[in-house]
Scaffold this motif. Structure first.
Motif, PDB file in Angstrom:
ATOM      1  N   ASN A 187      -7.647   1.273 -10.811  1.00  0.00           N
ATOM      2  CA  ASN A 187      -7.126   1.441  -9.455  1.00  0.00           C
ATOM      3  C   ASN A 187      -8.011   2.413  -8.681  1.00  0.00           C
ATOM      4  O   ASN A 187      -8.132   3.584  -9.067  1.00  0.00           O
ATOM      5  CB  ASN A 187      -5.693   1.985  -9.499  1.00  0.00           C
ATOM      6  N   GLU A 188      -8.604   1.940  -7.588  1.00  0.00           N
ATOM      7  CA  GLU A 188      -9.438   2.797  -6.757  1.00  0.00           C
ATOM      8  C   GLU A 188      -8.557   3.567  -5.772  1.00  0.00           C
ATOM      9  O   GLU A 188      -7.877   2.969  -4.931  1.00  0.00           O
ATOM     10  CB  GLU A 188     -10.478   1.979  -5.995  1.00  0.00           C
ATOM     11  N   ILE A 189      -8.588   4.880  -5.883  1.00  0.00           N
ATOM     12  CA  ILE A 189      -7.751   5.741  -5.047  1.00  0.00           C
ATOM     13  C   ILE A 189      -8.666   6.632  -4.218  1.00  0.00           C
ATOM     14  O   ILE A 189      -9.413   7.453  -4.764  1.00  0.00           O
ATOM     15  CB  ILE A 189      -6.821   6.618  -5.915  1.00  0.00           C
ATOM     16  N   ILE A 229       0.402   4.143 -10.878  1.00  0.00           N
ATOM     17  CA  ILE A 229      -0.724   3.548 -11.608  1.00  0.00           C
ATOM     18  C   ILE A 229      -0.209   2.740 -12.792  1.00  0.00           C
ATOM     19  O   ILE A 229      -0.676   1.629 -13.078  1.00  0.00           O
ATOM     20  CB  ILE A 229      -1.698   4.645 -12.070  1.00  0.00           C
ATOM     21  N   LYS A 251      -3.233   3.628  -2.759  1.00  0.00           N
ATOM     22  CA  LYS A 251      -4.518   3.445  -2.100  1.00  0.00           C
ATOM     23  C   LYS A 251      -5.212   4.763  -1.774  1.00  0.00           C
ATOM     24  O   LYS A 251      -6.446   4.817  -1.697  1.00  0.00           O
ATOM     25  CB  LYS A 251      -4.341   2.636  -0.802  1.00  0.00           C
ATOM     26  N   ILE A 262     -10.835   6.675  -9.845  1.00  0.00           N
ATOM     27  CA  ILE A 262     -10.537   5.337 -10.368  1.00  0.00           C
ATOM     28  C   ILE A 262      -9.724   5.510 -11.644  1.00  0.00           C
ATOM     29  O   ILE A 262     -10.226   5.978 -12.663  1.00  0.00           O
ATOM     30  CB  ILE A 262     -11.829   4.552 -10.633  1.00  0.00           C
ATOM     31  N   ASN A 322      -7.360   3.640 -14.398  1.00  0.00           N
ATOM     32  CA  ASN A 322      -6.988   2.333 -14.963  1.00  0.00           C
ATOM     33  C   ASN A 322      -7.359   1.188 -14.024  1.00  0.00           C
ATOM     34  O   ASN A 322      -6.595   0.241 -13.824  1.00  0.00           O
ATOM     35  CB  ASN A 322      -5.481   2.293 -15.273  1.00  0.00           C
ATOM     36  N   ASP A 331       0.830  -1.198   0.000  1.00  0.00           N
ATOM     37  CA  ASP A 331       0.000   0.000   0.000  1.00  0.00           C
ATOM     38  C   ASP A 331       0.873   1.260   0.000  1.00  0.00           C
ATOM     39  O   ASP A 331       1.885   1.328   0.715  1.00  0.00           O
ATOM     40  CB  ASP A 331      -0.908   0.030   1.228  1.00  0.00           C
ATOM     41  N   ALA A 383       1.176  -0.561 -11.505  1.00  0.00           N
ATOM     42  CA  ALA A 383       0.375  -1.301 -10.523  1.00  0.00           C
ATOM     43  C   ALA A 383       0.224  -2.774 -10.854  1.00  0.00           C
ATOM     44  O   ALA A 383       0.176  -3.619  -9.968  1.00  0.00           O
ATOM     45  CB  ALA A 383      -1.001  -0.653 -10.381  1.00  0.00           C
ATOM     46  N   SER A 384       0.142  -3.111 -12.146  1.00  0.00           N
ATOM     47  CA  SER A 384      -0.092  -4.506 -12.510  1.00  0.00           C
ATOM     48  C   SER A 384       1.136  -5.371 -12.362  1.00  0.00           C
ATOM     49  O   SER A 384       1.049  -6.583 -12.337  1.00  0.00           O
ATOM     50  CB  SER A 384      -0.585  -4.593 -13.967  1.00  0.00           C
ATOM     51  N   ARG A 438       0.637  -0.332  -4.741  1.00  0.00           N
ATOM     52  CA  ARG A 438      -0.771   0.006  -4.955  1.00  0.00           C
ATOM     53  C   ARG A 438      -1.054   1.366  -4.328  1.00  0.00           C
ATOM     54  O   ARG A 438      -0.984   1.521  -3.106  1.00  0.00           O
ATOM     55  CB  ARG A 438      -1.679  -1.051  -4.315  1.00  0.00           C
TER      56      ARG A 438
END
Length: 480
Positions: A205-207, A148, A159, A201, A203, A130, A151-152, A157
């Motif tokens: 990713n929820e931020i 971002i 957050k 959000i 790509n 995180d 991230a994959s 991540r």
């Protein structure tokens, strides 16, 4: 068929090969956490033309031909291996294979070159780390883009972002600034604003956007955040006492994107990041200029020795200056930034001692802010311990940029028309301008370009990856 037809046919063939490389690179990144590099430049999420340009640039600085026709077989060979999380440089694989005299096939050579990343030797994929951004200014938004983007693959991540509430449409405006940048262009992907849940959000990713006026007000565990690395890009707190305010529930470590004061370690990735103690909770990534000068300074000290030096930085203007003449607590910085060259101070020279404690040479420094919005240049004037010549220094620095442990920090360019805007978006901390380099006996003057926004942000993310344990080893090793 004419010569022109032959050249165009060759281009189309290389385009086809580059197209074939993209899904392989993507699968290795997503499924195995393997980042494919070409002479330290990532090929992940790159277009066909970008892959071809990266090969072309590598050919230019290496001084010999390199084509996708040479690197593609090594990429194919990787798909047959039981790989773990790692970074694999197919440019280095191709270069070292050329020099190898064992008569191995590409598949055999590749398997031996990356044996540390395969089978029983491979690392296991770890849980994601995180990350929280405290502040969302120039550096904060670029670090967000990088997190971002990666991230994959690398387990970082993003957050949450912590900012002060700017009032109506705050969330929409902050998302818009992430989406569009006057210098660095459009965000590569999609951004959706979830106002009901205070989320951006990006790509997928929820931020979460957390509004707070003070670090002591936030309990990050309420947002599902645990053992996070918090990146303070406000610069408001720079000593241990101030930065310790961030060590709240849910936060394990704090990284400052400005020079640290007192006993806060100043880290330049590639130079002294391996000195970070495992239990150290607060570190600084120093300044963009410190990151630009310390790697080449270390390289020159290692090869030639340095008796003394002076760095003059010609630096793009920053948010700390005024658009128009107005009061400012610092001398001269109150004068209009886009209309003037402004003499100011720099702490980069004094910060060298923290990153290179073994360097005994005295380094002085000064700075001039100029009316460009991004990309700066550091002129490093060194008295060396032995005499040399321009050709030797350039050959050495070119090799450093390709094969040394500093290859992600130091780039090299030999172009008669290079100017500052050419380096917007550079991921290196420093780019040696070969054409401007001057050497006379024991005196060497290096001209070092750097994207003081994006290149520095890349250094910050590298430090975060290291302390989180997701900075994976690079193969092949130079001795392969």
């Amino acid at each position: 068929m004419t010569v022109n037809d032959d050249v165009f046919t060759d281009w189309k063939n290389r385009e086809e090969i580059a197209e074939s490389m993209i899904p392989i690179i993507g699968r290795l990144h997503r499924e195995k956490d393997v980042t494919v590099l070409l002479h330290s430049r990532s090929l992940v999420n790159k277009s066909v033309v970008s892959i071809l340009k990266t090969h072309r640039f590598a050919r230019q600085i290496a001084g010999e031909e390199l084509s996708v026709t040479e690197t593609f077989p090594f990429l194919q060979a990787l798909t047959a291996l039981d790989l773990g999380p790692s970074q694999i440089d197919i440019g280095m694989l191709a270069a070292t294979y050329r020099a190898d005299s064992r008569g191995l096939s590409v598949e055999e050579f590749t398997a031996k070159a990356v044996i540390g990343a395969t089978g029983e030797n491979k690392l296991e994929r770890r849980d994601g780390q995180d990350v929280v951004l405290y502040g969302f200014g120039r550096i904060g938004r670029l670090v967000a883009r990088l997190l971002i983007e990666k991230a994959s693959g690398n387990g970082l991540r993003l957050k949450a972002i912590v900012v002060r509430n700017g009032g109506g449409d705050d969330l929409v405006k902050r998302a818009s600034l992430l989406r569009r940048d006057s210098i660095h262009g459009q965000f590569q992907g999609t951004i959706v604003v979830d106002e009901a849940n205070n989320k951006i959000i990006a790509n997928g990713n929820e931020i979460t956007v957390i509004y707070s006026n003070d670090p002591s007000e936030v309990d990050y565990t309420e947002y599902g955040i645990k053992d996070a690395i918090l990146i303070d890009n406000t610069g408001r707190w720079r000593d241990r006492e101030g930065l310790s305010k961030h060590l709240r529930p849910g936060i394990a470590k704090v990284v400052l994107t400005a020079p640290g004061k007192g006993d806060v370690p100043n880290i330049v990735h590639g130079v002294n990041h391996d000195t970070i103690k495992p239990d150290e909770q607060i570190i600084s990534c120093a300044s963009c200029t410190t990151n630009a000068i310390v790697p080449p300074l270390k390289a020159m000290e290692d090869e030639y020795g340095v008796l003394r030096g002076h760095v003059e930085t010609v630096h793009s203007f920053t948010n700390d200056q005024n658009l128009l003449d107005n009061y400012h607590k610092a001398d001269r910085r109150g004068r209009s930034a886009p209309l003037n060259m402004v003499i100011t101070e720099t702490g980069a020279a004094s910060a060298v001692a923290k990153a290179l404690p073994d360097l005994k040479a005295k380094i002085s420094g000064s700075s001039i802010r100029v009316p460009v919005p991004d990309v700066s240049i550091a002129i490093l004037n060194l008295q060396l311990k032995r005499e040399t010549n321009r050709e030797e220094v350039l050959d050495y620095l070119r090799d450093v940029s390709l094969t040394s442990p500093l290859k992600r920090q130091i780039d090299f360019i030999d172009s008669p028309d290079a100017v500052s805007s050419d380096f917007i978006g550079s991921r290196h901390a420093s780019i040696v301008d070969a054409g401007a380099t001057k050497v006379d006996g024991d005196n060497a003057i290096l001209y070092l370009w750097y994207d003081n926004e994006f290149g520095y942000s890349c250094q910050v993310v590298r430090v975060v990856r290291y302390i989180s344990g997701v900075e994976y080893p690079t193969f092949p090793h130079p001795a392969v």
